[in-house]
Design a protein around this motif. Structure first.
Motif, short mmCIF file in Angstrom:
data_model
loop_
_atom_site.label_atom_id
_atom_site.label_comp_id
_atom_site.label_asym_id
_atom_site.label_seq_id
_atom_site.Cartn_x
_atom_site.Cartn_y
_atom_site.Cartn_z
N ASP A 45 5.79 35.74 19.38
CA ASP A 45 6.38 34.51 19.91
C ASP A 45 5.48 33.89 20.97
OD1 ASP A 45 8.52 34.60 18.28
OD2 ASP A 45 9.84 35.61 19.69
N VAL A 49 4.07 30.16 21.06
CA VAL A 49 4.28 29.24 22.17
C VAL A 49 2.95 28.68 22.63
CG1 VAL A 49 5.05 29.06 24.55
CG2 VAL A 49 6.43 30.30 22.91
N LEU A 52 1.72 26.21 20.19
CA LEU A 52 2.58 25.04 20.24
C LEU A 52 2.23 24.14 21.41
CD1 LEU A 52 5.11 24.31 18.58
CD2 LEU A 52 6.44 25.19 20.46
N LEU A 53 2.02 24.74 22.56
CA LEU A 53 1.79 23.96 23.76
C LEU A 53 0.31 23.70 24.00
CD1 LEU A 53 4.28 25.80 26.13
CD2 LEU A 53 4.66 23.65 24.97
N ILE A 223 -0.11 30.67 29.14
CA ILE A 223 1.05 31.34 28.57
C ILE A 223 0.78 32.82 28.78
CG2 ILE A 223 2.27 31.81 26.42
CD1 ILE A 223 2.56 28.98 27.60
N TYR A 224 1.74 33.50 29.37
CA TYR A 224 1.46 34.87 29.79
C TYR A 224 2.26 35.87 28.96
CZ TYR A 224 1.58 39.05 32.62
OH TYR A 224 1.50 40.35 33.05
N LYS B 31 7.43 31.81 39.96
CA LYS B 31 6.64 30.64 40.29
C LYS B 31 6.76 29.64 39.14
CE LYS B 31 3.58 33.82 42.51
NZ LYS B 31 3.43 35.02 41.70
N GLN B 36 6.18 23.92 33.89
CA GLN B 36 6.92 24.93 33.14
C GLN B 36 8.19 24.35 32.53
OE1 GLN B 36 5.01 26.05 35.82
NE2 GLN B 36 3.78 27.11 34.30
N ALA B 39 7.13 22.40 29.67
CA ALA B 39 6.70 23.26 28.57
C ALA B 39 7.90 23.84 27.83
CB ALA B 39 5.82 24.38 29.10
N ASP B 42 9.29 21.21 25.75
CA ASP B 42 8.42 20.99 24.59
C ASP B 42 8.70 22.01 23.50
OD1 ASP B 42 7.23 18.84 25.64
OD2 ASP B 42 5.36 19.82 26.25
N VAL B 43 8.85 23.25 23.93
CA VAL B 43 9.10 24.31 22.95
C VAL B 43 10.42 24.07 22.25
CG1 VAL B 43 9.69 26.74 22.73
CG2 VAL B 43 7.67 26.07 24.01
N THR B 65 12.05 35.44 24.04
CA THR B 65 10.63 35.74 23.84
C THR B 65 9.82 34.46 23.69
OG1 THR B 65 11.17 36.16 21.54
CG2 THR B 65 10.76 38.08 22.94
N TRP B 66 10.51 33.35 23.49
CA TRP B 66 9.80 32.07 23.46
C TRP B 66 9.59 31.53 24.86
CZ3 TRP B 66 7.78 29.38 19.32
CH2 TRP B 66 8.04 29.91 18.04
N PRO B 69 6.99 33.82 27.91
CA PRO B 69 5.55 33.61 28.13
C PRO B 69 5.24 32.39 28.98
CG PRO B 69 5.97 34.02 25.81
CD PRO B 69 7.30 33.86 26.46
N ILE B 70 6.14 31.43 28.99
CA ILE B 70 5.89 30.23 29.79
C ILE B 70 6.20 30.49 31.26
CG2 ILE B 70 6.55 27.82 30.12
CD1 ILE B 70 7.38 27.81 27.18
N CYS B 72 6.83 33.63 32.93
CA CYS B 72 6.43 34.83 33.66
C CYS B 72 4.94 34.85 33.95
CB CYS B 72 6.78 36.07 32.86
SG CYS B 72 8.49 36.10 32.41
N THR B 73 4.61 35.51 35.04
CA THR B 73 3.20 35.67 35.35
C THR B 73 2.84 37.10 35.70
OG1 THR B 73 3.63 35.02 37.61
CG2 THR B 73 2.86 33.29 36.14
#
Lengths: 335, 896
Positions: A45, A49, A52-53, A223-224, B31, B36, B39, B42-43, B65-66, B69-70, B72-73
């Protein structure tokens, strides 16, 4: 059975014929085949993402969780060329990600009055630079290409920046604008700006051993995803796809091997460097070479494990500790 | 936005809600910037355009899970994000009253189980028929001399309902229970916090108290310091500096002379902190300084050591230690700062620095930050300084000195500083001696205290005494007291110098203070001072109610019984210094005046401390169940009296045997549900008793639970244990009741009710009373009658229909579709029974139909997939047997 390629005895020398050695290199390549890569569901996923972005994907995780391999897997599945890899060094600068310019040779050439004064020929493009050039029609960027640069037509590429945390602190910060806009400037060529076409933007995958060294501003633009260490089931699956010999979830050897592996990885084990998936795979192959029987429990052959333990635990000080753990483990299993 | 709303709304989760969730995360320290939010949107839009927007439970779950990732760091954020997301999703789903589509988990319900189920169902039907044919004709009339008082039903029902509704309404708004609970708490006595030793590790209640960040240091100071400390430094690199090379080459008439360039690098710091124990407040103070620096953008890597800086640990003490070589390999170019008392580096034998101090020469820039005031520096500091370290005080001033050194290369002069007395002689020699539990001679204590008073000054001594009031020393409490108490001239007690002095004391370094010292310090306080301190502490404890994120956590132990599991987990993580350790315990104390060594707990936050607040104050927290219970007690007494006396009467005590028994049985049933639910971690209300104004006085008891229950095991347990416990109590009551019953000769003319018999009732009465001749019958004692009613009640609930216990069990085993089928078949059977056997079953069928309403909505999936354990199967078997034993084809007939 024992290894008998090398015995240390003069009478065993092959006088004429060459000894036949196992195909170790190709086997390793086989393990790294992108077709056999099994990503974590969350990772899938995250990749989507990122695609996608259109943002770079930053991966962290323990060594051996397949951070680097993901780039190969993505490129392979999307039908791209293998990723352009940039291996970060402790002296890397942001510019090196795009190109390097051999100032010294250029200077030297000027000194001795060589005719070749074309700046272009001292220019070497690197991973992201190549990717951006390839994201344009060859004709548009032809004037900036040094001799011998094979463009190969307009296409998208995957760029892998490996172990970015090795680079100096400033490296990620210096990248921010370039990565966002997917362009770079060559100061040696009168600051010409080369920019990727919007639809052909390179896909950037960055790996790092830890996110702690990276500045917030950089983290925010990425994206992390932190790849968790695989659990037992996932490990079994990985082993199955990687080395087909150990098929079947319930095979005795694998059960014991995974158990010992997780014992070694436990937080209290006292090992400095915990074995990772790659070590596990290597160890299983060695076990197989040493003649371990798939249907027998590993615990019955402690000497076999002891002999092969060096593939699993690699530092000298850890080995001692590992042997102690092994002894305890065998005792526990026997009781 | 508009289109998006349309597509998402079927799932009942709106983007707004998702953004609210992101807001929450941001407050929790994630953060998250505008990018974000965009984003995430957008998703969502992209998913919508692919038609993949979540409209099922499973999809929503996947959304995490989508989004992760946007947002978390770091790995920690990633982990907590999943938890938070699930929590949020569950909350918004339960508020949105969503219907759950099937789970996508792989189906593991085995065919065998299904087959087994059908066999069992067949057996039930067969047995029911057998029982029905065997027992229905042989009903013996049980003599019930008083005629059935039908008037009570008609005459009372309407006003009764109105009264109940009114009472319910009133109790929701104005709670007499508040007064009751207050009364109760007075009766129970005071709750105190007290230090006690325990060799076992007790269970802890963690309460987080609110506390704004105490400003130990002036932030503006730190900003300046950080700016200087963070200034880049130049390092040489092996790259050509072209302009310089060109310049020099042309100077040398074209002779190529390369000049290497330099690069400016951000300096990084390696900080080693001396930490004698996990509660070492001196280390906490150092951490605070480091936190300030990091906050201002200084790159700091921190390690801890215990006295000997050659062996360092990171925050997690379980990881193997690092040696100097390891550190050098990892952080070669860092600047080294060591927070330590200088005495740690001096060998007590030679008076010289330890030889290994030389090894630190691996780092070119290194400094020791010592807590001792420069005014008291002497030989030790001199020799350390001679070995190449910069010695500065561990204060903001020390950091300023450090900057001077870094930027000017001269060893800075420590200027005139504030005068501070020397460290107490008594403490210098053997600091650990003063941690002993045994009280030293009063003279020595006196001497110690006067030295302390001299060293600390009166204000800091007051602070020390204040810290002694709380049973344990705690960094958060130290700071809190420091900032909330006022010293001489109404000044805040907390300042840098005082804190530095205080944290040097051995009690603060080891995190414990012996009781004799505490007692001495507290008794030195004036009465007003002590009162103020206790009030301030109470305020702090009360802040636990606010549940805010800021602040710190206090660990409060409860009695160490039956928490074996927790003990184990704690043993694994906590280092064991000694067998006997001190904890702050929660204790009850009534009547007596609390001793000086304990802190009384404000009443208001008492509930926070109990492991399971609801089980403690079972009814006090919930007014409606309590009220219903009281009404039911009354109605059952009323009914019991009618049965006993024969007509409505206010001598209610006569109805007591019946009322008590029937309440006990129904409570056993309901509490079986309730307690099992709580044990399985499902939110449930205490049972609601449903009173009525008929003969029995009670219609049933209802346990409200939080749906959906996600685990099959939990569902099965809850709904089998209820009837099982209800049955056990009923049976016991029948046995007791039968012993008290009489046999009488019956005259056939007399009217009354004859009770139908279930297998269990039949067998039990045969065993206790024996075979009766035809003209005799049993005159049931009210207890036995209540037991008989309980049996009927239990049996009815085991009918496999809709939301009844039996229906739930069928659902849990075979999923919604089967449960629905079985329910309708059962209702059909009931109607058939109603037509051919006993009309009462029709009303049961109607009740069953009511129980079908909203049956499906409560479940997360159509099929549960978690596997069954043997113990659960036994429970189901027991429930089945009970159903067979208690089924009564014709519960009662009226004979006139």
């Amino acid at each position: 059975m024992q290894y008998n390629y090398y015995t240390g005895k003069p009478e065993n020398r092959h006088p004429q014929d060459l000894a036949s050695l196992p195909r170790s290199r190709s086997r390793r390549a086989e393990h790294e085949d992108p077709a056999g890569y099994l990503p974590d569901p969350g990772l899938v996923d995250a990749v989507n993402v990122a695609l996608l972005l259109g943002q770079p994907l930053l991966l962290t995780g323990e060594p051996g969780t397949g951070k680097t391999q993901l780039a190969y897997s993505v490129a392979w599945e999307l039908g791209f060329d293998p990723p352009l890899k940039f291996e970060t060094k402790s002296t890397s600068t942001a510019r090196e990600l795009f190109y390097t310019y051999d100032t010294l040779s250029r200077f030297h050439a000027a000194q001795i009055g060589e005719r070749d004064r074309d700046s272009l020929n001292y220019l070497t493009y690197n991973a992201l630079g190549i990717a951006i050039l390839r994201a344009n029609e060859e004709a548009t960027v032809a004037q900036w290409l040094p001799e011998g640069f094979i463009h190969g037509g307009r296409r998208r590429s995957v760029v892998l920046i490996d172990e970015i945390d090795k680079a100096p602190r400033d490296f990620p910060n210096d990248l921010l604008n370039e990565v966002e806009g997917m362009y770079f400037k060559i100061s040696e060529l009168r600051n010409v700006k080369i920019e990727a076409e919007e639809i052909m933007r390179p896909i950037l995958i960055i790996t790092s051993n830890s996110e702690k060294h990276l500045p917030d501003a950089f983290l925010r633009r990425c994206i992390y995803y932190n790849i968790p260490f695989p659990n037992k089931d996932q490990l079994t699956e990985i082993i199955e796809t990687r080395i087909g010999r150990f098929t079947g979830h319930s095979n005795q050897l694998l059960i014991d091997a995974l158990d010992l592996f997780s014992t070694l990885r436990e937080p209290g084990s006292g090992l400095h460097k915990k074995p990772a998936t790659a070590e596990l795979l290597g160890w299983l192959i060695v076990l197989h070479e040493l003649g371990a029987d798939i249907d027998n429990l590993l615990r019955q052959k402690p000497e076999l494990i002891a002999n092969s333990l060096s593939t699993l635990v690699k530092t000298a000080e850890d080995q001692k500790q590992a042997h102690i753990i092994l002894k305890e483990w065998i005792q526990k299993k026997k009781s | 936005m508009d289109t998006e709303e349309k597509i998402i709304s079927p799932s009942s989760i709106k983007p707004d809600e998702l953004f609210k969730f992101l807001d929450e995360l941001r407050q929790a320290g994630y953060k998250i910037g505008t990018e974000q939010y965009i984003a995430v949107q957008d998703v969502l839009i992209a998913l919508a355009s692919q038609g993949r927007l979540p409209d099922t439970f499973q999809d929503l779950y996947q959304l995490r899970t989508w989004i992760a990732p946007i947002i978390c760091t770091s790995p920690e954020e990633q982990n907590t994000f999943y938890e938070r997301f699930d929590h949020w999703l569950n909350q918004s789903l339960s508020s949105a009253q969503k219907t759950f589509p099937p789970d996508n988990e792989p189906q593991t319900v085995t065919r065998g189980l299904k087959l087994w189920g059908w066999i069992v169902a067949g057996m039930v039907v067969l047995l029911a028929v057998v029982v029905f044919t065997l027992y229905s004709p042989s009903q013996l009339p049980v003599d019930q001399p008083p005629p059935f008082p039908t008037i009570s039903v008609d005459g009372w029902i309407m006003p009764g309902i109105i009264v109940i509704l009114a009472l319910l309404l009133v109790s929701e708004f104005w709670g007499p229970w508040q007064i009751l609970s207050r009364l109760w708490s007075i009766l129970r006595g005071q709750v105190i916090l007290k230090k006690r030793s325990s060799s076992e590790i007790p269970q802890f209640a963690h309460i987080s108290v609110r506390n704004k960040k105490e400003a130990i240091f002036q932030e503006s100071n730190f900003r300046k310091i950080s700016q200087k400390l963070g200034q880049r430094r130049e390092i040489e690199i092996n790259e050509l500096d072209i302009p310089a090379t060109v310049a020099i080459t042309s100077q040398k008439a074209g002779w190529f002379t390369p000049v290497y360039g330099s690069r400016k690098l951000v300096p990084e710091y390696l900080v080693l902190v001396d930490r004698t124990s996990f509660q070492d407040q001196q280390a906490c103070r150092a951490d605070e300084i480091i936190a300030q620096l990091t906050q201002n953008g200084i790159l700091v890597k921190r390690y801890y050591f215990n006295k000997d800086p050659r062996y360092c640990w990171n925050e997690d003490p379980k990881t193997p230690h690092l040696t100097l070589q390891d550190l050098k390999a990892h952080y070669p170019d860092h600047r080294l700062l060591i927070f330590s008392e200088s005495i740690n580096l001096i060998s007590p034998l030679t008076g010289r620095p330890y030889p290994w101090l030389e090894d630190f020469a691996l780092w070119s820039e290194r400094a020791i930050l010592t807590p001792a005031s420069p005014i008291n520096w002497g030989y030790q500091e001199q020799v350390i300084s001679d070995s190449g370290f910069l010695v500065v005080p561990a204060t903001t001033m020390g950091l300023t000195l450090l900057i001077e050194k870094v930027h000017s290369e001269n060893v800075p002069e420590v200027g005139v500083t504030m005068w501070w007395p020397d460290y107490p002689e008594l403490l210098k020699e053997q600091p650990t001696l003063w941690l002993e539990r045994d009280e030293p001679d009063p003279e020595i204590i006196y001497k110690l205290c006067s030295q302390l008073k001299y060293f600390l000054g009166s204000t800091a001594y007051y602070w020390l005494s204040a810290c002694a009031v709380y049973p344990m020393l705690h960094w958060g409490i130290t700071l809190y007291l420091g900032s909330h108490l006022k010293g001489d001239h109404n000044q805040e007690v907390l300042n840098e110098a005082r804190l530095l002095a205080l944290t040097r004391l051995p009690w603060f370094r080891y995190g414990k203070m012996p009781e004799w010292l505490r007692l001495k310090l507290i008794s030195d306080l004036s009465e007003t001072q002590e009162r103020t301190i206790r009030q301030v502490l109470e305020k702090l404890l009360l802040s636990a109610l606010e549940q805010s994120q800021e602040g710190f956590v206090l660990e409060i132990a409860q009695k160490p019984e039956d928490q074996k599991r927790l003990v184990r987990s704690f043993l694994d993580t906590e280092p064991e210094d000694s067998q006997l350790r001190d904890y702050v315990f929660l204790e009850f104390m009534s009547g007596r005046k609390p001793s000086k060594l304990v802190v009384t707990l404000p009443d208001a936050i008492r509930s926070l401390f109990f492991h399971d607040p609801q089980s403690r104050n079972l009814f006090l927290r919930r007014p409606v169940p309590l009220l219903l219970f009281i009404i039911t007690v009354f109605t059952t007494l009323w009914g019991g009296t009618i049965m006993e006396v024969g007509h409505p009467s206010f001598s209610l005590w006569k109805g007591l045997p019946f009322a008590f028994t029937i309440l006990l049985i129904l409570a056993a049933h309901a509490l079986g549900h309730y307690i099992t639910a709580r044990m399985e971690g499902i939110q449930a209300d205490p049972p609601y008793f449903v009173p009525n104004f008929s003969l029995s006085g009670i219609s049933g008891a209802y346990t409200k639970m939080q749906w959906p229950i996600l685990k099959r095991k939990a569902l099965l347990k809850i709904f089998t244990i209820g009837p099982i416990s209800g049955f056990c109590v009923s049976w016991l009551m029948i046995i007791i009741g039968l012993y008290m019953s009489k046999t009488i000769a019956i005259s056939t003319n007399e009217g009354g009710i004859s009770l139908g018999r279930s297998l269990i009732f039949f067998i039990t009465s045969r065993l206790i009373i024996g075979h009766l001749p035809d003209s005799y019958d049993i005159l049931l004692h009210p207890v036995a009658f209540a037991g008989w009613l309980g049996i009927i009640y239990n049996c009815n609930h085991l009918l496999p229909i809709g939301k009844m216990d039996g229906g739930r069990i069928v659902y849990a085993l075979w999923g919604y579709r089967t449960a629905r089928k079985v329910s309708f078949i059962s209702i059909g059977v009931l109607i058939a029974l109603g037509i051919f056997s006993w009309t009462g079953w029709i009303s049961m069928a109607i009740f069953g139909i009511i129980c079908m309403v909203g049956f499906r909505e409560q479940y997360a999936s159509d099929n549960y997939t978690d596997s069954l354990e043997k113990s659960t199967l036994y429970l189901i078997g027991a429930a089945l047997i009970i159903f067979i034993l208690t089924f009564t084809p014709k519960p009662f007939t009226l004979n006139f």
